[in-house]
Structure formats: structure tokens, C-alpha cells
Design a protein around this motif. Sequence first.
Motif, PDB file in Angstrom:
ATOM      1  N   TYR B 247       0.867  -1.160   0.098  1.00 19.41           N
ATOM      2  CA  TYR B 247      -0.017   0.048   0.080  1.00 19.41           C
ATOM      3  C   TYR B 247       0.835   1.393  -0.045  1.00 19.41           C
ATOM      4  CZ  TYR B 247      -3.858  -2.948   0.323  1.00 19.41           C
ATOM      5  OH  TYR B 247      -5.314  -3.790   0.265  1.00 19.41           O
ATOM      6  N   LYS B 248       2.113   1.083  -0.428  1.00 16.40           N
ATOM      7  CA  LYS B 248       3.022   2.326  -0.405  1.00 16.40           C
ATOM      8  C   LYS B 248       2.886   3.336   0.844  1.00 16.40           C
ATOM      9  CE  LYS B 248       3.084   2.114  -5.280  1.00 16.40           C
ATOM     10  NZ  LYS B 248       2.531   0.720  -5.379  1.00 16.40           N
ATOM     11  N   ARG B 249       3.060   2.605   1.963  1.00 15.81           N
ATOM     12  CA  ARG B 249       3.099   3.279   3.245  1.00 15.81           C
ATOM     13  C   ARG B 249       4.648   3.048   3.758  1.00 15.81           C
ATOM     14  NH1 ARG B 249      -1.688   5.236   6.731  1.00 15.81           N
ATOM     15  NH2 ARG B 249      -3.668   4.709   5.028  1.00 15.81           N
ATOM     16  N   LYS B 250       5.096   4.022   4.385  1.00 18.93           N
ATOM     17  CA  LYS B 250       6.445   3.945   5.215  1.00 18.93           C
ATOM     18  C   LYS B 250       6.173   3.322   6.595  1.00 18.93           C
ATOM     19  CE  LYS B 250       8.422   5.807   1.892  1.00 18.93           C
ATOM     20  NZ  LYS B 250       9.382   4.911   0.995  1.00 18.93           N
ATOM     21  N   LEU B 251       6.722   2.472   7.090  1.00 21.26           N
ATOM     22  CA  LEU B 251       6.788   1.721   8.445  1.00 21.26           C
ATOM     23  C   LEU B 251       7.875   2.468   9.438  1.00 21.26           C
ATOM     24  CD1 LEU B 251       5.717  -0.549  10.191  1.00 21.26           C
ATOM     25  CD2 LEU B 251       7.091  -2.094   9.141  1.00 21.26           C
ATOM     26  N   ALA B 252       7.273   2.907  10.596  1.00 21.37           N
ATOM     27  CA  ALA B 252       8.162   3.377  11.503  1.00 21.37           C
ATOM     28  C   ALA B 252       7.905   2.332  12.883  1.00 21.37           C
ATOM     29  CB  ALA B 252       8.060   4.498  11.813  1.00 21.37           C
ATOM     30  N   PHE B 253       8.932   1.965  13.665  1.00 20.11           N
ATOM     31  CA  PHE B 253       8.777   1.162  14.867  1.00 20.11           C
ATOM     32  C   PHE B 253       8.620   2.343  15.996  1.00 20.11           C
ATOM     33  CE2 PHE B 253      10.176  -2.223  11.983  1.00 20.11           C
ATOM     34  CZ  PHE B 253       9.028  -3.194  12.231  1.00 20.11           C
ATOM     35  N   VAL B 254       8.087   2.001  17.087  1.00 24.41           N
ATOM     36  CA  VAL B 254       7.798   3.025  17.848  1.00 24.41           C
ATOM     37  C   VAL B 254       8.162   2.397  19.422  1.00 24.41           C
ATOM     38  CG1 VAL B 254       6.536   4.770  19.229  1.00 24.41           C
ATOM     39  CG2 VAL B 254       6.084   4.122  16.649  1.00 24.41           C
ATOM     40  N   GLY B 255       9.095   2.858  20.133  1.00 24.52           N
ATOM     41  CA  GLY B 255       9.432   2.233  21.549  1.00 24.52           C
ATOM     42  C   GLY B 255      10.681   1.262  21.491  1.00 24.52           C
ATOM     43  N   MET B 256      11.299   1.523  22.446  1.00 31.50           N
ATOM     44  CA  MET B 256      12.754   0.790  22.552  1.00 31.50           C
ATOM     45  C   MET B 256      12.608  -0.596  22.169  1.00 31.50           C
ATOM     46  SD  MET B 256      15.475   1.503  25.471  1.00 31.50           S
ATOM     47  CE  MET B 256      14.934   0.284  26.659  1.00 31.50           C
ATOM     48  N   SER B 257      11.599  -1.477  22.762  1.00 28.00           N
ATOM     49  CA  SER B 257      11.706  -2.906  22.662  1.00 28.00           C
ATOM     50  C   SER B 257      11.490  -3.438  21.115  1.00 28.00           C
ATOM     51  CB  SER B 257      10.761  -3.507  23.593  1.00 28.00           C
ATOM     52  OG  SER B 257       9.477  -2.930  23.574  1.00 28.00           O
ATOM     53  N   MET B 258      10.272  -2.610  20.545  1.00 24.08           N
ATOM     54  CA  MET B 258      10.110  -2.902  19.283  1.00 24.08           C
ATOM     55  C   MET B 258      11.146  -2.385  18.354  1.00 24.08           C
ATOM     56  SD  MET B 258       6.878  -3.598  17.758  1.00 24.08           S
ATOM     57  CE  MET B 258       5.488  -4.274  18.582  1.00 24.08           C
ATOM     58  N   VAL B 259      11.808  -1.203  18.185  1.00 23.81           N
ATOM     59  CA  VAL B 259      12.915  -0.881  17.696  1.00 23.81           C
ATOM     60  C   VAL B 259      14.081  -1.748  17.876  1.00 23.81           C
ATOM     61  CG1 VAL B 259      14.535   0.934  17.322  1.00 23.81           C
ATOM     62  CG2 VAL B 259      12.168   1.576  17.783  1.00 23.81           C
ATOM     63  N   ASP B 260      14.708  -2.467  18.991  1.00 27.29           N
ATOM     64  CA  ASP B 260      15.419  -3.281  19.282  1.00 27.29           C
ATOM     65  C   ASP B 260      15.383  -4.756  18.799  1.00 27.29           C
ATOM     66  OD1 ASP B 260      16.768  -1.326  20.771  1.00 27.29           O
ATOM     67  OD2 ASP B 260      16.815  -2.088  22.613  1.00 27.29           O
ATOM     68  N   ASN B 261      14.324  -5.027  18.859  1.00 26.39           N
ATOM     69  CA  ASN B 261      13.707  -6.500  18.230  1.00 26.39           C
ATOM     70  C   ASN B 261      13.751  -6.476  16.787  1.00 26.39           C
ATOM     71  OD1 ASN B 261      13.776  -7.583  21.070  1.00 26.39           O
ATOM     72  ND2 ASN B 261      11.564  -7.665  21.057  1.00 26.39           N
ATOM     73  N   ALA B 262      13.163  -5.480  16.316  1.00 26.93           N
ATOM     74  CA  ALA B 262      13.084  -5.453  14.774  1.00 26.93           C
ATOM     75  C   ALA B 262      14.634  -5.319  14.090  1.00 26.93           C
ATOM     76  CB  ALA B 262      12.109  -4.183  14.389  1.00 26.93           C
ATOM     77  N   LYS B 263      15.240  -4.456  14.775  1.00 28.54           N
ATOM     78  CA  LYS B 263      16.849  -4.368  14.331  1.00 28.54           C
ATOM     79  C   LYS B 263      17.442  -5.728  14.252  1.00 28.54           C
ATOM     80  CE  LYS B 263      20.645  -0.988  15.290  1.00 28.54           C
ATOM     81  NZ  LYS B 263      20.912  -0.025  16.133  1.00 28.54           N
ATOM     82  N   MET B 264      17.217  -6.551  15.541  1.00 22.53           N
ATOM     83  CA  MET B 264      17.980  -7.620  15.618  1.00 22.53           C
ATOM     84  C   MET B 264      17.402  -8.987  14.797  1.00 22.53           C
ATOM     85  SD  MET B 264      17.562 -10.764  17.168  1.00 22.53           S
ATOM     86  CE  MET B 264      16.011 -10.549  18.418  1.00 22.53           C
ATOM     87  N   ALA B 265      16.280  -8.733  14.495  1.00 27.03           N
ATOM     88  CA  ALA B 265      15.544  -9.685  13.562  1.00 27.03           C
ATOM     89  C   ALA B 265      15.721  -9.538  12.232  1.00 27.03           C
ATOM     90  CB  ALA B 265      13.788  -9.648  13.818  1.00 27.03           C
ATOM     91  N   ARG B 266      16.100  -7.953  11.822  1.00 25.24           N
ATOM     92  CA  ARG B 266      16.468  -7.955  10.368  1.00 25.24           C
ATOM     93  C   ARG B 266      17.725  -8.518  10.338  1.00 25.24           C
ATOM     94  NH1 ARG B 266      16.121  -2.454   8.288  1.00 25.24           N
ATOM     95  NH2 ARG B 266      15.636  -3.030   6.179  1.00 25.24           N
ATOM     96  N   LYS B 267      18.536  -8.080  11.218  1.00 26.41           N
ATOM     97  CA  LYS B 267      20.238  -8.428  11.077  1.00 26.41           C
ATOM     98  C   LYS B 267      20.338  -9.882  10.929  1.00 26.41           C
ATOM     99  CE  LYS B 267      23.796  -8.205  14.284  1.00 26.41           C
ATOM    100  NZ  LYS B 267      24.106  -7.667  15.366  1.00 26.41           N
ATOM    101  N   LEU B 268      19.465 -10.776  11.730  1.00 25.50           N
ATOM    102  CA  LEU B 268      19.589 -12.291  11.552  1.00 25.50           C
ATOM    103  C   LEU B 268      18.714 -12.752  10.440  1.00 25.50           C
ATOM    104  CD1 LEU B 268      19.186 -13.025  15.588  1.00 25.50           C
ATOM    105  CD2 LEU B 268      21.275 -13.101  14.107  1.00 25.50           C
ATOM    106  N   GLY B 269      18.039 -11.988   9.731  1.00 28.86           N
ATOM    107  CA  GLY B 269      17.483 -12.444   8.519  1.00 28.86           C
ATOM    108  C   GLY B 269      16.085 -13.201   8.824  1.00 28.86           C
ATOM    109  N   TYR B 270      15.697 -12.637  10.116  1.00 29.71           N
ATOM    110  CA  TYR B 270      14.003 -13.253  10.220  1.00 29.71           C
ATOM    111  C   TYR B 270      12.940 -12.162  10.063  1.00 29.71           C
ATOM    112  CZ  TYR B 270      16.238 -17.019  12.743  1.00 29.71           C
ATOM    113  OH  TYR B 270      17.022 -18.343  12.937  1.00 29.71           O
ATOM    114  N   LEU B 271      13.620 -11.048   9.483  1.00 26.91           N
ATOM    115  CA  LEU B 271      12.452  -9.959   9.316  1.00 26.91           C
ATOM    116  C   LEU B 271      13.059  -9.212   7.961  1.00 26.91           C
ATOM    117  CD1 LEU B 271      10.105  -8.281  10.183  1.00 26.91           C
ATOM    118  CD2 LEU B 271      11.622  -7.036  11.488  1.00 26.91           C
ATOM    119  N   SER B 272      12.361  -9.309   6.870  1.00 25.98           N
ATOM    120  CA  SER B 272      12.504  -8.633   5.776  1.00 25.98           C
ATOM    121  C   SER B 272      11.722  -7.646   5.324  1.00 25.98           C
ATOM    122  CB  SER B 272      12.459  -9.743   4.652  1.00 25.98           C
ATOM    123  OG  SER B 272      12.383  -9.166   3.475  1.00 25.98           O
ATOM    124  N   ILE B 273      12.647  -6.427   5.516  1.00 21.47           N
ATOM    125  CA  ILE B 273      11.862  -5.264   5.275  1.00 21.47           C
ATOM    126  C   ILE B 273      12.862  -4.256   4.338  1.00 21.47           C
ATOM    127  CG2 ILE B 273      10.660  -2.958   6.308  1.00 21.47           C
ATOM    128  CD1 ILE B 273      10.840  -4.400   8.835  1.00 21.47           C
TER     129      ILE B 273
END
Lengths: 547, 547
Positions: B247-273
Motif C-alpha cells: 500500500y506504499k506506506r512507510k513503516l516506523a517502529f515506536v518504542g525501544m523494545s520494538m525498535v531493538d527487536n526489529a533491528k536484531m531480527a532484520r540483522k539475523l534475517g528473520y525480518l525482511s523489510i
Amino acid sequence: MSKTKKLKIIPLGGLGEVGKNMTAYEYGENILVVDTGIMFPENDMLGIDYIIPDFDYLRDKARIVRGIVITHGHEDHIGAIHHVLRDVPAPVYATPLTRGLIEVKLARNGMAGQADLRTVQAGEMVQIGPFQVEFFHVCHSIPDTVGLGITTPGGLIVHMSDYKFDHTPVDGWPTDYAKLAEFAQRGVELLLADSTNAERPGWTPSEMVIGPALDKVFQNAEGRIIIASFASLISRMQQVADTAVRYKRKLAFVGMSMVDNAKMARKLGYLSIPDDTLVPLDQALNMKSKDIVLMCTGSQGEPSSIIGRLSTGTNRQFDLKSGDTVVLSSHPIPGNEEAVSKTINRLFRRGADVIYDAIAPIHVSGHASQEEQKLLLNLVRPKYFVPAHGELHMLKHHAVLAQQVGIPKENIRVVENGQVLELFDGKLELGDRIPGGYVFVDGRSIGDVDHGVMRERERLSRNGIFLIDLNVDKFTGRLLHDPEIITRGYVSPEEAERLIPIVQKKVVDIVNGGGLDNEKTIINAVRSFLYNETKRRPMVFVTLSKT
Amino acid sequence: MSKTKKLKIIPLGGLGEVGKNMTAYEYGENILVVDTGIMFPENDMLGIDYIIPDFDYLRDKARIVRGIVITHGHEDHIGAIHHVLRDVPAPVYATPLTRGLIEVKLARNGMAGQADLRTVQAGEMVQIGPFQVEFFHVCHSIPDTVGLGITTPGGLIVHMSDYKFDHTPVDGWPTDYAKLAEFAQRGVELLLADSTNAERPGWTPSEMVIGPALDKVFQNAEGRIIIASFASLISRMQQVADTAVRYKRKLAFVGMSMVDNAKMARKLGYLSIPDDTLVPLDQALNMKSKDIVLMCTGSQGEPSSIIGRLSTGTNRQFDLKSGDTVVLSSHPIPGNEEAVSKTINRLFRRGADVIYDAIAPIHVSGHASQEEQKLLLNLVRPKYFVPAHGELHMLKHHAVLAQQVGIPKENIRVVENGQVLELFDGKLELGDRIPGGYVFVDGRSIGDVDHGVMRERERLSRNGIFLIDLNVDKFTGRLLHDPEIITRGYVSPEEAERLIPIVQKKVVDIVNGGGLDNEKTIINAVRSFLYNETKRRPMVFVTLSKT
């Protein structure tokens, strides 16, 4: 255009919450009140007994209240009647069973014979000031429930309290569809209707489905059967009694409210139990386990109820024993899920088999689900619609359903308690906002415990208290004895024993070192010390005497 | 027969409650621990931060704990890892994403780099002391979840942590049916399996159903979309990200735990954005409303979460605005229903449109329902079955299901935390009972706040406190000044102003009339006066100095 020509619809309770239903209709110097319910406290309402509507608006206008109509005998519709009648002594109109339950309630509150109670039957019409009120039968989880067609100077209003469209109710008396259709033919200006199950798809099952589920319980139970429900669920009493007769068990009601209500309902003919099936509790307890069924309160996990006490082994007259089957014949009221779940676990732990609504159809809702709500809207075809009786999210969803069946969005008003609506000249508009909220009943007081007191209780409950008593020589400024310290709800006794001498020493140092300006100095020092030690913040109090 | 030959299964958490899962397997001088979860406090656990398992049993035996296996990264399985490792510093085995989440947690608790973390992959086998542990993939609401096949000297045990049989999971990796069938061929002595949804008929819907529901939200939303979920729900993040791209929206994570976990999951390849879809919050807040989607925590109505703060208008970085669509993508954890419902109402009141699981399929459970639980039992065909991970009533019902698929009743053991089971010579017997219960974490303390402290908090919260400070001349026995009185959480300030002078007078009369034996005299007199006046019983404290 004079103000008095507007018909005001005043939601005093039930809109924006589940429970404590109360609505007032006002036209000129005339007010009609519908229902006077209470609501049970939520988990964060610490120490509260129950909640009544804020009906301050009516106090000033008590002399123009022409009547109070009660739609049915559940607590969320009659529970505040004694509070309301003390300030607003108007005639009360109700069907026979509802009237019976009101009489029981008034008697318990020292008001027997003090109210002007008037019996009406479903199908009758009563003129109350300028309001012509038609009572019509609806199905609900208590017999003798009515909906109201109120012909007002602003047009015909259908006030649909709690209802369901049960084609096979226990008392064989379905909702009066013909009357609803007749209203539609006359033209309904406004419909107010119960939103409790607006988020529940489909059609609420008939009370009839409980029969086979109870049968199965009676077939399988090897010992006593103990069935918990609400004291006002007369139709459930009937179903249990019928099953007891079939399985040749004797039935005993346990607890004052159950016994009183069953007695009254039998007397009025709403509950039919053969004399030789009904036995007193003490007699039942002396019979063989497989020959009896007990009915009591406590299906919501209330600690002081019979079931609550059985679950913790603190019931007076009898205890649970292995082989008992306990049936919780109700669905947890929102907020009670955890208490009910804990109670079930405790009953299991005491060796009972427990049957509850998650695993067997031993309860059905008394409220219409989405398809019934849509049917009502299509039967009544109102010009305007106001979703009633529900939390805001239920009201919102009821509004969505109304749009689906074709009520224009601009003809639907989602409002909460205190938001007056005005019906005038064929238009429904928002009127004034009046105070509308929770009035807490706690002990003797009504409304004295407010959100400020509640916040204090919340603070006390979070980390407890820490009291320091100081006695200072007013001339030397030195302590006359060691600070006395009391703490509760903060740390364990062992930890208190460790902390208190340290705090005493700190306080002595501050005071005798001349650093005591006032209590605040001590409070701040102790607070930050305790937080550093425990990462908790008890409420710290200092009493300081200078002698 | 020496005691050491028995294999002990020690439930330290998760049996008899939902949450804080922890099990130990002991054989001779060897212990294997599976999971170290926390549990969130229930409504009557006043002031508690969270609850950890009572693992005192392991403290004395820390040197024989050979390893700690973590099945997946949810708080009810990893949350107590820092507490456990402080006392039991054993190697920790986990799959990559789970390990990543453990590392984040250890770092937040000042233990970065201090643990011996060992990465395993689903499909691998690890020898831990006498335990041969096979890790196999299962579907759950977080990627990289594993079940365990543990070959012990007592036989093969299948330890099935949280799981579901999702044929179309977000990561395309279904549960390893083949491995389960292989275990069955080898012969499974004992199965332990998740009971969370044992009362839920049918089959838990696939994560796939959320896609269309999210699509509909994105199609209809005219303003910002704010999606609340758990910070560990990586697959939900993936689904939101995929929809955002469509839908061509940009995504932002809010809050430390969300941001940290998303970052780690992307780094490890479990989250593809895609890089150009992800934007920081401050950038998102400056974009057009219809171009962004925010993801944050607070789907359980936690007051301090982003959604909790948005609902009360106390969020720092941004406020809700009319036209926002808020999606609560989770189901209320038992006990949280009321908080979630209130939060939804508040969000509506602030003008947001709110989508939640009662009205749209924007969440599915991560736990197997009855048909899946029966499939597991039939796939694994264990000799013995122990229902795990659930409140007692869920365990009981899981046991009923097991009987339905043919496990003999005598081969099913329903036990709660602390009840040791012993597997020996092909027989599963009840062993000792060890302490097993709640250990409350409150601030810095672990276990210091016990049920005694909790009862005091409950008493404080019910009717508040009433403090009286007296200063008496030790020679004459007369008061040196008027009693000082402080009250909190008892009555409104106006009512306090009325009551305090009366109490002061009463106390003066008692003391100066010579009726003061000790504090108790005053306490009793004031208590009964206050009860008569208000029908409430605050905790009354007296501090008495004699100078």
C-alpha cells in the motif's frame, strides 16, 4: 420556540459501560425514569461495594418525576431503586415478578411498604404524565421482562432494554414480534436498544440448549450436584428443578438471596417445583450424595459467595467432597474472567469435577447477538437509532450494524452517559452535557469515595506505607527518643528488621545534626533511601511533635 | 535400587498457570533445564512487577545443571533468564532468533557478554550430560521456535513447548511432522505439551488469515495506521511490513523494545523489510498521515505502553488525532480483558477508529486448539502424557482430550508446579513435592514481597489508613497537644474535615479521662467509631510518645 417543547432523552447510566442502566425522558415539567440499575466494581475500583448512576440531575427535579418504570428484575436494572426512591419518591411501575424482586430489595434495605409500587402486565398501557407507555413482552434470562413503546410529544420511542429473540424460551413466551411490527407501522421516531452482544456474530442460542447439557451432567454425576448461578436467574432454577424431577434428585436452594427469590417466584407462579422435590438444605445434607442437587450463588467467583467459600474450604454449613460435580451456569461478566478461572482451579484442587461454559453449553447469554440486533432494527424500522447498554466499543459496533441494515449514518447517535439528546420537530440533536459517571457506594457513603480517594488507595496498594513518628525537644531541637517506625505492605518482616534501624539512624542524624526544617526534609530523605534500597516507593508519613 | 537411577521431571513453572514456563529434568548428578519464563501479575497482585518461577531447588544443585535450553523467545519462556543465570550459570542453548532476544534481554539487565550462549539450529542434536536433545522446528507466533526430543536414561521424552500446526505460516516453515512421526516410531515414553487452548474446539486459524484483514485496514484507513502488538511478535511485524509495501506506506517502529527487536531480527534475517520502507519515527511524524504506519506495544492495555499513553493523551512524541486507525493485533491475556476494553473505549473517545480481535481477524492464537492437540497425541503416540503450560482447568481438559484419543486414564498425570514426577523402569510415578509457586519481583527484591505483604497491601487498598499521633506527659498521663491525624484512601477531604475533630475529641476524652492503657485502647475505640460512622474499616495506627 419554547425550550419546554423539546423532548429530552437523558442517559444517566448504561451508555458507555455495561451495567447500572438508567434513562430519563423529560418533556416540559414531566420526567419519566426507566430503570435504576447498579454496576459491580471493576478491578481497579479498590474497596468499592457497587456503583450507582449519577442521578443528581433528578434530585433537583424530583417533584416533576411522574414515574419510574423498571423493565426487569436484574441488579443492573433494579439495584439502585432504594437509593433513587430516597431522593425521588415517584410511583414505580413493573410486571409482577419484577415487582416481587423490588419488594425483596426494598425490604432488605429497610424500606418495606414505603414505595408506591404499581403492577403492570405486558400488553398493558399506562399514561405517565405526557408519556403513554406500552409494556410488551421480551425474552431475556429472567421472566417477565418487558420492552417499552413510549408515545411522547416528540414521537414514538421504542425503548428496548435487555432482550433476545428466543423462539423456545423456558417459560414458552417468546418476544412480542407483533407489537414491534405494529410500532413500525405507526412509525418509530427513535429506537434505543441493548448493545451488550454487538460484537458477537450470529444468533444467541435458545435457553432450550441448556436442557440437554444439564441432562448430561445429571447422567454422569455420581455424587452431589452443585449448580451455581445468579440469584435472579429464575428460568435457570426452573430448568434445574425440571431436570431434578426427571432424575429423581431432591433440590435445595442455598443462601438467602436464592432462597428468598425462589420462594417469591414460586408464590407468584413464575417457578414451578413440586413440593416433594424441594427440600431444605439441612435435610439435603443428610441425604445420599446421588439423591441431591444444590443451587447456590457464586458463578462469578465472588469470594464471599457459597461457591467462593467452597473453593477455599471456608463454607460454614458444608464442604466440597470428592465426587461432587460443580456446575458454573453463567458466563464471566467482563473483568471477572480471572476470578472465575481461579475459582474453577480451586474447585478442581478440592477434588470436584467442574463443568463451566467453556466446556459445556450450561449457560447461554440473555442478550441478542448481531443477527437479532439486525432483526430488531428491521422489525422496528426507526428513523433514529441510539445504541444503548454497552461499553463505548459495543455501542460503536452496534452503530455499524445499524448502518448495514440501512439506517443512515447521520441518524445514528453514539453517546455516553450524561450526553442529553433532544427530539424536536422530527430531528434528534445533541443537547447539554450533564454530570454522568460513576457514583461509588462504599459502606454507608454514596459518592463520598471519589476518584481522589481511589487514587490514594491505588498508591497505598502499590508499595504500602512507611510511618515515622518523631518527638523533638522544642528548645534543643534534639530527638527525645528513637524514631518509632511502622510499615505495612512494603517489605517482608525480615527486610523491615534490616531497614528500620538504618532509617532510624539516618533520621537521628538529620534531626540531631540540625538539618530538620520540617517533616518534608525527613520524608524526602527516607523516600530516596528506601527507593535506592528496594526500588520501591511506599507512601512515607512523618508525625512530628515538638514538646 | 539406587535413587539416582530415576529420571525426575520437575515442573518449576507453567503447570497450573499460564506463563513462567520452566521444567527441569534430573538424572543422577545431572540436570537439564528447559525454559526460564516470567508471568505478568494478576489483578490481585498489587504493586508486583512480574513473577518468576520458584527455582530454589536448582540453587543448591547449580553445579550439576549441565545446560539450559530455551524453546523460543517469548517472555513466558525467556523472561527470567537473567535471574536464573545469576544463580545457575550454565550454558544456554537456543536457536538464532531466540538467542538474539536473550542477548537483548541480558544486555538490558547489565549482563551483556556474561553468559555462555550456544546457538543451535532446528534439526540439530546436542548432548547435554546424559540428555541427548534433538531440536525440531514448530510453528508458533514467533519464528525459530523449537520442540525438543530428549533421549534420557528413562526413555524418549517429547517436550512440546508452545506450538500450533499452521500449514501456511508467515515464514513458510511448518511444524516438523516427520520428526514427530519418527519419534513415534522410536517409541515415546512421555509427552509434555502446551494446554493453553485445550478448551478451544477446532483448529487454530493460520497466521495467513491476518493478511486479508490487514489489507482491509489499509484499504479503508484515511489517516495514519497505528498497529499495536507484542514486541516479540516478529511474524506480525513481517505481515505489517509486507502490507505497508503493497500500500506504499512507510513503516516506523515506536518504542525501544520494538525498535531493538526489529533491528536484531532484520540483522539475523528473520525480518525482511526493504530499506526504503522503514523510516525513523520522527521522520514518519512529519509525513502525510496516509503515507505512514506505526507499530508499537500496548495491545494488552498496559498503561505505560505507547497505546496506553495514547489512549490517555499522555504520550510524549505524538498524540492521537481524528482519522487515525488503531489496530490492536493481539488477544487479551486472561485477566487483561477489562484493561483492554477500557483502552479501546478511550481510543474511540479520542476520535480514532479502533480495530480489535472481536470485530476483525487481525490476530490469531499462537497455540494449538483441540484438533491440533489431538493430532499431536496421535502423531507422537506417547505411553505417558503430562499436560503442560496452562491453568489447572486447562490441564484437566487437555487430559480429557488425551483420553478421547485413547491414552489410558492411568497413563495421564495432571500435576501442578512443584510436583516431581519420576520415570523409572517404564513407569511414571509421582515423586516428592518441592516448593513451587509464585516468586514476586517488585522493584529490586525477588521473593521478599510474599503473600503476607500482599495481604497488607490488599487491606490498605480496601479502605485506606487512619493515623493518630499522640504525645502524652509521662508523669500526668495527659496529652501534651491535640492528637495529630492523617488519613489517606478512606474518605473525601470534606468528610475527613468532619470526622477528624470528632475523633480528636474522643481521643482526648479517653486519654485525659485516664482510660489509656496502651495504643490498643485508642485503636479499638477509633475503629468502632469510624465503622459506625462510615461502615468502612480503614487500618488505624497510633503512635504514642510519652515525654
